[in-house]
Design a protein around this motif. Structure first.
Motif, PDB file in Angstrom:
ATOM      1  N   ILE A 166       0.861  -1.180   0.000  1.00  0.00           N
ATOM      2  CA  ILE A 166       0.000   0.000   0.000  1.00  0.00           C
ATOM      3  C   ILE A 166       0.898   1.231   0.000  1.00  0.00           C
ATOM      4  N   LYS A 167       0.792   2.040  -1.059  1.00  0.00           N
ATOM      5  CA  LYS A 167       1.702   3.170  -1.254  1.00  0.00           C
ATOM      6  C   LYS A 167       0.996   4.492  -0.951  1.00  0.00           C
ATOM      7  N   ASP A 168       0.833   5.379  -1.930  1.00  0.00           N
ATOM      8  CA  ASP A 168       0.241   6.693  -1.691  1.00  0.00           C
ATOM      9  C   ASP A 168      -1.240   6.556  -1.350  1.00  0.00           C
ATOM     10  N   LYS A 190       0.956   1.779   9.402  1.00  0.00           N
ATOM     11  CA  LYS A 190       2.078   1.964   8.489  1.00  0.00           C
ATOM     12  C   LYS A 190       1.624   2.621   7.191  1.00  0.00           C
ATOM     13  N   VAL A 191       2.386   3.629   6.746  1.00  0.00           N
ATOM     14  CA  VAL A 191       2.174   4.277   5.451  1.00  0.00           C
ATOM     15  C   VAL A 191       3.481   4.178   4.678  1.00  0.00           C
ATOM     16  N   ASP A 215       3.529   5.138  11.262  1.00  0.00           N
ATOM     17  CA  ASP A 215       4.912   4.999  10.807  1.00  0.00           C
ATOM     18  C   ASP A 215       4.941   5.215   9.302  1.00  0.00           C
ATOM     19  N   PHE A 216       5.693   6.242   8.859  1.00  0.00           N
ATOM     20  CA  PHE A 216       5.810   6.515   7.434  1.00  0.00           C
ATOM     21  C   PHE A 216       6.992   5.797   6.794  1.00  0.00           C
ATOM     22  N   GLY A 217       7.656   4.955   7.543  1.00  0.00           N
ATOM     23  CA  GLY A 217       8.594   4.009   6.963  1.00  0.00           C
ATOM     24  C   GLY A 217       9.831   4.592   6.317  1.00  0.00           C
ATOM     25  N   GLY A 218      10.184   5.841   6.640  1.00  0.00           N
ATOM     26  CA  GLY A 218      11.361   6.433   6.017  1.00  0.00           C
ATOM     27  C   GLY A 218      11.126   6.715   4.546  1.00  0.00           C
ATOM     28  N   GLY A 219      12.184   6.951   3.810  1.00  0.00           N
ATOM     29  CA  GLY A 219      12.045   7.247   2.387  1.00  0.00           C
ATOM     30  C   GLY A 219      11.637   8.679   2.149  1.00  0.00           C
ATOM     31  N   ASN A 220      11.445   9.010   0.888  1.00  0.00           N
ATOM     32  CA  ASN A 220      11.134  10.389   0.506  1.00  0.00           C
ATOM     33  C   ASN A 220       9.619  10.613   0.476  1.00  0.00           C
TER      34      ASN A 220
END
Length: 340
Positions: A166-168, A190-191, A215-220
């Protein structure tokens, strides 16, 4: 540069401070702070819940590294602004859980499992309470989607997800028109992508993102109250961070437009010990449209850390209960603020 900024400071009901306490509102590690031309306390911009026992005077740091508020216990209550009435549209509803049958899921998913999951148009309510195990391809989730018309008055309650597919996620998404009055709520989950209240080719206005843990899981990844692809407005949007201890250096945009105005947006930070990336009231990719006027950063949590803040006309500090003047700060920045 705070020269054009208006700073508001008030104490939340129930807090205890002493007259003469000096509270650090902003401390800049690198660079010098340029102080507001108007150093009066803009109490008229503050909202309900403010104690009548305290008033504050803004003060400069001789080294130009800090902005202070000095406590006075002989204060009078600040003025408050009424909350406008909100309409409650009758929505179309869908709920996704771990046990949702695949045939039911695929009613809303474009191209089978994977790709785009959405409800059509406006006035939808989507509750995402768990991700079924059969989802094995990257998927974007949209509570309301339209190719050719507005996507308005949609709600996405993103309550549970443990899948990396599941992304945006979007409350409202219009490919050709406007996205207005959409609400995205994220709660302790989690996002793996970015989060949008409203995304539109034209205007993205009056949208809201509420984050209570997660939790946005890091990344950009980024959080947008409203996002306009073209010269539409990205204005009057709200982003609330109400829970959780960190957001993985996520950048937050009240409103972003390619070349239109991004004004009167609000970012509310109500949690202690947040660690964030860049905070923008408004952001314009191209051109010189207004991305400053009326944008507000309101802070009622303490010891919040961010990379930088930009394009906010108003900074409102609500000193939380339990604030310790000797050790606590409201906001610590890696770079001096650029708000002029």
């Amino acid at each position: 540069n705070l020269a054009k900024s208006k700073i508001g400071v008030g104490m939340m009901n129930g807090g205890v401070l002493n007259s003469g306490d000096k509270l650090t509102l902003i401390e800049a590690t690198n660079g010098d702070i340029t102080y507001p031309t108007d150093m009066s306390n803009q109490t008229g911009q503050l909202q309900v819940g403010i104690s009548a026992l305290y008033t504050f005077t803004l003060a400069q740091d001789p080294a130009n590294k800090k902005l202070f508020a000095v406590v006075d216990t002989g204060g009078t209550p600040p003025q408050t602004q009424p909350t406008p009435p909100q309409t409650q549209p009758k929505p179309k509803k869908a709920t996704i859980e771990i046990t949702t049958p695949q045939t039911e899921y695929e009613r809303y998913n474009k191209g089978g499992v994977g790709g785009e999951f959405y409800l059509d148009g406006s006035k939808n309510t989507l509750s995402w309470n768990g991700t079924p195990n059969y989802i094995n391809a990257d998927t974007n989730v949209k509570a309301g989607f339209s190719d050719t018309s507005d996507a308005n008055n949609n709600s996405l309650n993103f309550n549970e997800n443990d899948s990396t597919h599941i992304k945006d996620i979007y409350a409202g998404y219009s490919r050709d028109e406007n996205a207005l009055n959409n609400i995205l709520s994220i709660k302790n989950t989690k996002v793996n992508g970015s989060a949008y209240g409203g995304y539109a080719k034209k205007n993205a206005k009056y949208n809201k993102v509420i984050i209570n843990g997660g939790d946005f899981g890091g990344g950009n990844h980024k959080i947008y109250g409203g996002y306009s692809e073209t010269n539409g407005e990205a204005s009057e949007n709200i982003v609330n961070i109400e829970g959780g201890s960190r957001q993985e250096l996520i950048d937050i945009y009240g409103g972003l437009s390619d070349s239109g105005a991004a004004i009167n947006n609000t970012v509310n930070l109500s949690v202690d010990n947040l660690t964030l990336g860049r905070l923008y009231g408004g952001y314009i990719r191209n051109g010189n449209a207004d991305n400053f006027s009326g944008n507000t950063l309101a802070i009622s949590g303490k010891n919040i850390t961010a990379n930088n803040v930009e394009n906010f006309e108003r900074l409102n500090f609500y000193i939380p209960v339990g604030f310790l003047p000797a050790t606590d700060k409201m906001l610590s920045l890696e770079h001096a603020p650029n708000l002029a």
